[in-house]
Design a protein around this motif. Structure first.
Motif, mmCIF file in Angstrom:
data_model
loop_
_atom_site.group_PDB
_atom_site.id
_atom_site.type_symbol
_atom_site.label_atom_id
_atom_site.label_comp_id
_atom_site.label_asym_id
_atom_site.label_seq_id
_atom_site.Cartn_x
_atom_site.Cartn_y
_atom_site.Cartn_z
ATOM 1 N N GLN A 38 33.109 -1.565 -65.355
ATOM 2 C CA GLN A 38 32.582 -2.340 -64.231
ATOM 3 C C GLN A 38 31.250 -1.730 -63.821
ATOM 4 O O GLN A 38 31.121 -0.508 -63.745
ATOM 5 C CB GLN A 38 33.557 -2.294 -63.044
ATOM 6 C CG GLN A 38 34.894 -2.950 -63.321
ATOM 7 C CD GLN A 38 34.768 -4.443 -63.524
ATOM 8 O OE1 GLN A 38 34.049 -5.133 -62.804
ATOM 9 N NE2 GLN A 38 35.456 -4.948 -64.535
ATOM 10 N N VAL A 39 30.288 -2.586 -63.568
ATOM 11 C CA VAL A 39 28.969 -2.148 -63.123
ATOM 12 C C VAL A 39 28.739 -2.745 -61.742
ATOM 13 O O VAL A 39 28.993 -3.933 -61.521
ATOM 14 C CB VAL A 39 27.873 -2.642 -64.102
ATOM 15 C CG1 VAL A 39 26.489 -2.273 -63.597
ATOM 16 C CG2 VAL A 39 28.114 -2.096 -65.494
ATOM 17 N N ARG A 40 28.291 -1.919 -60.818
ATOM 18 C CA ARG A 40 27.939 -2.393 -59.474
ATOM 19 C C ARG A 40 26.887 -1.434 -58.933
ATOM 20 O O ARG A 40 27.208 -0.286 -58.600
ATOM 21 C CB ARG A 40 29.159 -2.441 -58.567
ATOM 22 C CG ARG A 40 28.878 -3.071 -57.225
ATOM 23 C CD ARG A 40 30.184 -3.273 -56.457
ATOM 24 N NE ARG A 40 29.959 -3.850 -55.178
ATOM 25 C CZ ARG A 40 29.881 -5.164 -54.929
ATOM 26 N NH1 ARG A 40 30.009 -6.007 -55.918
ATOM 27 N NH2 ARG A 40 29.666 -5.618 -53.726
ATOM 28 N N GLU A 41 25.665 -1.923 -58.862
ATOM 29 C CA GLU A 41 24.560 -1.042 -58.475
ATOM 30 C C GLU A 41 23.534 -1.825 -57.665
ATOM 31 O O GLU A 41 23.184 -2.952 -57.998
ATOM 32 C CB GLU A 41 23.895 -0.476 -59.731
ATOM 33 C CG GLU A 41 22.895 0.611 -59.467
ATOM 34 C CD GLU A 41 23.529 1.932 -59.064
ATOM 35 O OE1 GLU A 41 22.916 2.654 -58.267
ATOM 36 O OE2 GLU A 41 24.635 2.243 -59.550
ATOM 37 N N LEU A 42 23.031 -1.200 -56.592
ATOM 38 C CA LEU A 42 21.950 -1.772 -55.799
ATOM 39 C C LEU A 42 20.633 -1.231 -56.344
ATOM 40 O O LEU A 42 20.448 -0.020 -56.451
ATOM 41 C CB LEU A 42 22.096 -1.402 -54.322
ATOM 42 C CG LEU A 42 20.916 -1.810 -53.436
ATOM 43 C CD1 LEU A 42 20.805 -3.338 -53.353
ATOM 44 C CD2 LEU A 42 21.050 -1.204 -52.048
ATOM 45 N N PHE A 43 19.735 -2.136 -56.669
ATOM 46 C CA PHE A 43 18.375 -1.781 -57.065
ATOM 47 C C PHE A 43 17.479 -2.150 -55.884
ATOM 48 O O PHE A 43 17.341 -3.326 -55.542
ATOM 49 C CB PHE A 43 17.954 -2.538 -58.326
ATOM 50 C CG PHE A 43 18.697 -2.090 -59.553
ATOM 51 C CD1 PHE A 43 18.147 -1.134 -60.399
ATOM 52 C CD2 PHE A 43 19.941 -2.613 -59.859
ATOM 53 C CE1 PHE A 43 18.834 -0.711 -61.532
ATOM 54 C CE2 PHE A 43 20.631 -2.196 -60.986
ATOM 55 C CZ PHE A 43 20.085 -1.246 -61.813
#
Length: 190
Positions: free
Chosen positions: A96-101
Motif C-alpha cells: 500500500q502506498v499513501r504519501e503526501l507530496f
C-alpha cells in the motif's frame, strides 16, 4: 473530477506524475495505472525486484490544500535465494502506498522538517523513492523456500533435505585433540 490516466507519462518516465494534470483545486483527482521498470536497488541482498522487471502501479492522486495525496498499490514479482539452503525463491509483493507530496511554499514548509514530507519539484511527483521504501519495508530479511526448510549442514555445506537421516560429522573438542594425536582412536575408545 476523477479521471483515468494510462498512456501519457511526463518527462522522467513512468515513475513521475505531472502535478499539473491533477490541478491545484482541492478535491480534483486522477487515477494512474502504470507499469514502471524497477531501478537498481529495489530490494535486499537475498530478495528483490530484479532491475528492469515491471512494478505495477494502481494509484489515485488527489489534490488537497497542502499538496497532492497519492494512494494505492504497487505490486511486483520477487526473485532471490533461500536464506537457509540458497535455493532460488520466487514470490510476489503488493504494498500500500499513501504519501503526501507538498506544494512548494505550502504550510508544510513551516510545520514539518524538510525530510518529513515529500515535495513536488518543478510540478513533478517522483513516485520511485516512495514505492521503493514501501517495498523494502515489506520484504523478509531472511526469505525461505518453505517454512520448514532444514537448510545446509554446517559441516559439509550439503542440503539437509538431500542427506541421509544419520548424516553426521565427527567433531573433536579442540582441547582433546592433542590427546587423540598422542593416543589415537576416538574419545570413546580411550
Amino acid at each position: 473530477m476523477s479521471q483515468n490516466h494510462e498512456a501519457r507519462t511526463p518527462q522522467g518516465g513512468p515513475w513521475v506524475i505531472d502535478a499539473r494534470e491533477i490541478g491545484h483545486q482541492p478535491g480534483s483527482s486522477r487515477s494512474y495505472q502504470r507499469s514502471a521498470p524497477a531501478p537498481a536497488g529495489f530490494g535486499l541482498d537475498l530478495i528483490k525486484v530484479a532491475e528492469g522487471d515491471p512494478v505495477e502501479l494502481d494509484l489515485l492522486a488527489e489534490s488537497v490544500v497542502e499538496g497532492i495525496l497519492v494512494s494505492g498499490t504497487a505490486s511486483a514479482q520477487l526473485t532471490g535465494e533461500c536464506a537457509r539452503c540458497l535455493d532460488p525463491v520466487a514470490d510476489e509483493v503488493e504494498v500500500q502506498v499513501r504519501e503526501l507530496f507538498a506544494y512548494p511554499d505550502s504550510a508544510t514548509d513551516s510545520s514539518t522538517d524538510e525530510d518529513e514530507v515529500e515535495r513536488i519539484v518543478d510540478d513533478l511527483i517522483d513516485l520511485g523513492p516512495v514505492v521503493r521504501d514501501a517495498v523494502l519495508l515489506s520484504l523478509p530479511s531472511a526469505p525461505v523456500c518453505s517454512p520448514d526448510c532444514p537448510g545446509l549442514c554446517s559441516g559439509c555445506g550439503a542440503k539437509w533435505a538431500e542427506l541421509d537421516a544419520d548424516h553426521t560429522h565427527e567433531t573433536i573438542d579442540p582441547r582433546w585433540a592433542a590427546l587423540k594425536e598422542r593416543f589415537g582412536g576416538t574419545e570413546e575408545e580411550n
